[in-house]
Design a protein around this motif. Sequence first.
Motif, short mmCIF file in Angstrom:
data_model
loop_
_atom_site.label_atom_id
_atom_site.label_comp_id
_atom_site.label_asym_id
_atom_site.label_seq_id
_atom_site.Cartn_x
_atom_site.Cartn_y
_atom_site.Cartn_z
N ILE A 205 0.82 -1.21 0.00
CA ILE A 205 0.00 0.00 0.00
C ILE A 205 0.85 1.26 0.00
O ILE A 205 0.51 2.25 -0.64
N GLY A 206 1.96 1.22 0.73
CA GLY A 206 2.80 2.40 0.82
C GLY A 206 2.55 3.25 2.04
O GLY A 206 3.07 4.36 2.16
N ALA A 207 1.73 2.74 2.97
CA ALA A 207 1.42 3.46 4.20
C ALA A 207 1.09 2.45 5.29
O ALA A 207 0.66 1.33 5.01
N THR A 208 1.30 2.86 6.54
CA THR A 208 0.96 2.00 7.67
C THR A 208 -0.53 2.09 7.95
O THR A 208 -1.22 3.01 7.49
N ALA A 215 -5.96 9.08 7.52
CA ALA A 215 -6.51 9.57 6.25
C ALA A 215 -8.00 9.30 6.16
O ALA A 215 -8.78 10.15 5.70
N MET A 216 -8.43 8.15 6.63
CA MET A 216 -9.84 7.81 6.60
C MET A 216 -10.65 8.76 7.48
O MET A 216 -11.78 9.14 7.13
N SER A 217 -10.07 9.18 8.60
CA SER A 217 -10.79 10.04 9.55
C SER A 217 -10.96 11.46 9.04
O SER A 217 -11.88 12.17 9.46
N VAL A 218 -10.06 11.90 8.14
CA VAL A 218 -10.13 13.29 7.64
C VAL A 218 -10.61 13.38 6.20
O VAL A 218 -10.82 14.47 5.67
N GLU A 233 1.20 12.91 1.21
CA GLU A 233 1.50 11.65 0.52
C GLU A 233 0.53 10.55 0.94
O GLU A 233 0.00 9.82 0.10
N VAL A 234 0.29 10.44 2.24
CA VAL A 234 -0.62 9.40 2.75
C VAL A 234 -2.05 9.67 2.29
O VAL A 234 -2.77 8.74 1.89
N PHE A 235 -2.47 10.93 2.32
CA PHE A 235 -3.81 11.29 1.86
C PHE A 235 -3.98 10.89 0.39
O PHE A 235 -5.02 10.35 0.00
N ASP A 239 -6.62 8.21 -1.01
CA ASP A 239 -7.57 8.66 -2.02
C ASP A 239 -7.54 7.76 -3.25
O ASP A 239 -8.60 7.37 -3.77
N ARG A 240 -6.34 7.39 -3.69
CA ARG A 240 -6.21 6.52 -4.87
C ARG A 240 -6.84 5.16 -4.63
O ARG A 240 -7.60 4.66 -5.46
N TYR A 241 -6.56 4.57 -3.49
CA TYR A 241 -7.12 3.25 -3.18
C TYR A 241 -8.63 3.33 -2.96
O TYR A 241 -9.38 2.45 -3.39
#
Length: 263
Positions: A205-208, A215-218, A233-235, A239-241
């Motif tokens: 995924i590229g993120a923990t 990211a889900m919370s915001v 970067e995480v956002f 968003d892409r996934y």
Amino acid sequence: MQSAAIIEHIVNWLSNYANQAKSKGFVVGVSGGIDSAVVSTLAAKTGLPTIVLEMPIHQKADQIARAQEHINQLKKHYTNVEAHRVDLTTTFDSLAAAVDIGDKNQHQTQLAFANARSRLRMVTLYYYAQVRGMLVAGTGNKVEDFGVGFFTKYGDGGVDISPIADLLKTQVYTLAKALNINNDIIQAAPTDGLWDADKTDEDQIGATYPELEWAMSVYDQHTIDDFTGREREVFSIYDRYHRAMQHKINPIPVCQIPAELLK
């Protein structure tokens, strides 16, 4: 987080659902990962017959060891647990040989084979469930199922009930500690176990998971322009996934035929 109360709530929910569905119990695939360990334990705590299946396909030794240790612990503490090992390696190899149409180094081909492993396991789970009159209990958590769609459509996403799909991954870890899940499972890096190479979820995924949960919370209140650096970067990753996974959770599109064409 009230772990004991949540455990009781899920166990009661599972029991009530099984009774209303006139189901004899549950079937759970056990991989050696945190989610399947938690779900299989919750199912066992209902007291209803619970079948746990280990279904290796070219599995890494450490994953097998964790799965078998967890199964042994379940059987030790719960007399309603029945375990089976169904080695699907030869079945997968036969399928791969029959359908291979290209270079196995190509990403899409490798991804198709990875998803095929998950779908073979789904078929196996439903075989046992139908023969025994049971329900297949899913092991997906909230960020995987509704955030980034980190599951296989008609694979591990093909289940009857989802006991932990309203819990974030970090909350699943908290529940695991309350359930006394083996520490080797709690400390192991999350992986879907669908690749020959050692690929963790973070590698793919590229993120923990804590980052994805942030990211889900915001996500619904912000845009990428609100962030910089690692947060941006995480956002972007989330968003892409999230956009790409909508076909997994939305109803199958049905072509509506105009009434006048049916006359």
